[in-house]
Scaffold this motif. Structure first.
Motif, PDB file in Angstrom:
ATOM      1  N   ASP A   1       0.837  -1.208   0.000  1.00  0.00           N
ATOM      2  CA  ASP A   1       0.000   0.000   0.000  1.00  0.00           C
ATOM      3  C   ASP A   1       0.873   1.260   0.000  1.00  0.00           C
ATOM      4  N   PHE A   2       2.058   1.152  -0.622  1.00  0.00           N
ATOM      5  CA  PHE A   2       2.931   2.328  -0.761  1.00  0.00           C
ATOM      6  C   PHE A   2       2.344   3.304  -1.776  1.00  0.00           C
ATOM      7  N   ALA A   3       2.976   4.475  -1.876  1.00  0.00           N
ATOM      8  CA  ALA A   3       2.613   5.439  -2.924  1.00  0.00           C
ATOM      9  C   ALA A   3       3.197   4.929  -4.239  1.00  0.00           C
ATOM     10  N   ARG A   4       2.368   4.366  -5.076  1.00  0.00           N
ATOM     11  CA  ARG A   4       2.839   3.826  -6.366  1.00  0.00           C
ATOM     12  C   ARG A   4       1.670   3.663  -7.323  1.00  0.00           C
ATOM     13  N   GLN A   5       1.981   3.629  -8.596  1.00  0.00           N
ATOM     14  CA  GLN A   5       0.967   3.310  -9.588  1.00  0.00           C
ATOM     15  C   GLN A   5       1.617   2.639 -10.781  1.00  0.00           C
ATOM     16  N   ILE A   6       0.778   2.073 -11.647  1.00  0.00           N
ATOM     17  CA  ILE A   6       1.313   1.338 -12.794  1.00  0.00           C
ATOM     18  C   ILE A   6       2.041   2.300 -13.740  1.00  0.00           C
ATOM     19  N   TYR A   7       3.192   1.842 -14.211  1.00  0.00           N
ATOM     20  CA  TYR A   7       4.024   2.630 -15.123  1.00  0.00           C
ATOM     21  C   TYR A   7       3.257   3.026 -16.388  1.00  0.00           C
ATOM     22  N   ARG A   8       3.277   4.310 -16.715  1.00  0.00           N
ATOM     23  CA  ARG A   8       2.805   4.777 -18.027  1.00  0.00           C
ATOM     24  C   ARG A   8       3.823   5.793 -18.522  1.00  0.00           C
ATOM     25  N   ARG A   9       4.267   5.598 -19.765  1.00  0.00           N
ATOM     26  CA  ARG A   9       5.383   6.398 -20.265  1.00  0.00           C
ATOM     27  C   ARG A   9       5.129   7.912 -20.150  1.00  0.00           C
ATOM     28  N   GLU A  10       3.935   8.368 -20.562  1.00  0.00           N
ATOM     29  CA  GLU A  10       3.668   9.815 -20.564  1.00  0.00           C
ATOM     30  C   GLU A  10       3.663  10.368 -19.134  1.00  0.00           C
ATOM     31  N   THR A  11       3.129   9.598 -18.200  1.00  0.00           N
ATOM     32  CA  THR A  11       3.097  10.090 -16.810  1.00  0.00           C
ATOM     33  C   THR A  11       4.519  10.215 -16.273  1.00  0.00           C
ATOM     34  N   VAL A  12       5.366   9.240 -16.604  1.00  0.00           N
ATOM     35  CA  VAL A  12       6.753   9.294 -16.107  1.00  0.00           C
ATOM     36  C   VAL A  12       7.475  10.500 -16.722  1.00  0.00           C
ATOM     37  N   ASP A  13       7.208  10.797 -18.001  1.00  0.00           N
ATOM     38  CA  ASP A  13       7.847  11.968 -18.618  1.00  0.00           C
ATOM     39  C   ASP A  13       7.461  13.243 -17.856  1.00  0.00           C
ATOM     40  N   ALA A  14       6.172  13.365 -17.531  1.00  0.00           N
ATOM     41  CA  ALA A  14       5.707  14.555 -16.779  1.00  0.00           C
ATOM     42  C   ALA A  14       6.331  14.567 -15.384  1.00  0.00           C
TER      43      ALA A  14
END
Ligand code: SF4
Length: 395
Positions: free
Chosen positions: A48-61
């Motif tokens: 239940d850490f602060a995390r979410q599924i990898y998405r390229r555009e979100t990581v760029d932002a």
């Protein structure tokens, strides 16, 4: 590890972010920086850490937001330690990892320990070479178990083949300081499975081991599925058996849940347990600077909009005394009483006389050569000891 290993925040109160002015903080003196990467390739059922599924555009932002935050914070250019945790830092693509590490390059000129967390199924030779090029000298690998059925039960996506491929690549790349995480106390796990897991991990020859007992968090998939924790006595038996074995194998038990080959204790984590200041960068990270503890905006979206926003908690003298003990008693050497007295103008026994006397009488605490520390039994019961401290001083 969102900032402090092995410790849950026991209390939290949002304060006005203007509470502490920039001038009051000497960032040149802060030795450590933790950066949280809140992305994962998949979600483990216990997490239940602060995390979410990898998405390229979100990581760029997110990378742009990290750049903005770093420029505004201006950490020291001679940080002693840098720790990139998550989430899964290795879930970033090769070019994104390169961008992230470039952002930190100017702060690592004198860094003794530079750690990055990895998950086996997300690592490539190119990513390891990239880490090496940017001065990373310590890897922390989320192995968790060598039992493929247990891995699947946790929704971990790596296999034993992934682990072996990674170990070969790490050796080929020349990394020699390797920490591994191991979980025990999984639903229906037996002592035999714990022993087999430990044998498996020891064969991989880590220089450092972090041990976690499964805790069922309400926000995790396990929590929502109503998975029940294993029997407390069995869990204690598992912990004691792992500790015994690791000591026999020559590891130092230097912190409640951490073991290291001589000379390989984590400098970064020791700084945090010794209650030194550290800078926390990114959504999901928290930090401590002087008498202020802070975390970031409450969601990734809010962080992307305003990466410089910090929710701050002003720590009273009493809270800092308590937290010094809460962290320091996790270490086998305990808390330096002289340093404590220099910092607070009193000794722990002046503030917590009854709990300390009781802890010593019961054989859970001991004072020796200017140190206050937990005995082996006290380490296992640290949470209950701390509750008594809190109740006594009404922290
Ligand atoms: S345990 Fe680690 S890898 Fe698994 S979902 Fe949580 S942060 Fe991601």
């Amino acid at each position: 590890m969102p900032g402090i290993p092995g410790i849950a925040l026991w209390y939290h109160e949002a304060m006005n972010p203007t509470h502490t002015s920039k001038q009051q903080i000497d960032r040149e003196a802060i030795p450590s920086l933790y950066l949280h990467v809140p992305f994962c390739a998949s979600i483990c059922y216990y997490c239940d850490f602060a995390r979410q599924i990898y998405r390229r555009e979100t990581v760029d932002a997110w990378l742009k937001a990290i750049q903005t935050e770093l420029e505004s914070v201006q950490p020291s250019h001679s940080l002693e330690t840098i720790y990139i945790g998550g989430g899964t830092p290795s879930s970033l693509s090769e070019d994104q990892l390169e961008t992230l590490l470039c952002l930190l390059d100017s702060y690592r000129t004198e860094t003794k320990e530079y750690t990055v967390e990895l998950n086996p199924e997300t690592v490539s030779e190119e990513k390891l070479n990239c880490l090496k090029r940017h001065g990373v000298n310590r890897l922390s690998i989320g192995i968790q178990s060598g039992d493929e059925a247990l891995l699947a039960r946790m929704n971990r996506k790596h296999t034993k083949a992934d682990i072996h491929r990674l170990v070969v690549q790490i050796n080929a790349c020349g990394f020699s300081n390797i920490s591994m995480d191991l979980i025990y106390g999984l639903p229906n796990e037996t002592m035999k499975q714990v022993e087999a897991d430990l044998n498996y991990v020891l064969d991989l020859k880590p220089t450092h081991l972090s041990l976690y007992s499964l805790s069922i968090e309400p926000g995790s998939v396990f929590g929502k599925q109503g998975v029940q924790p294993i029997d407390e006595d069995l869990e204690a038996e598992m912990y004691e058996s792992i500790v015994r074995r690791l000591l026999q194998e020559g590891y130092e038990h230097y912190e409640v849940s951490n073991f290291a080959r001589p000379g390989k204790q984590s400098i970064h984590n020791r700084n945090v347990w010794q209650y030194k200041d550290f800078i926390g960068i990114g959504y999901g990270a928290w930090g401590k600077e002087g008498n202020v503890r802070y975390d970031h905006a409450g969601s990734l979206q809010a962080y992307l909009k305003n990466p410089c926003y910090r929710e701050k908690v002003l720590l009273s003298d009493l809270e800092r005394q308590f937290e010094t003990l809460m962290m320091g008693l996790r270490l086998s050497e305990g808390v330096f009483l002289k340093q404590y007295q220099e910092q607070f103008g009193c000794l722990p026994a002046d503030t917590f006389p009854v709990s300390i006397a009781k802890g010593i009488r019961r054989g859970y605490l001991e004072e020796e050569k200017d140190m206050l520390r937990c005995t082996g039994q006290g380490m296992e019961l640290l949470n209950s000891i701390l509750v008594e401290f809190m109740e006594e001083a009404e922290v």
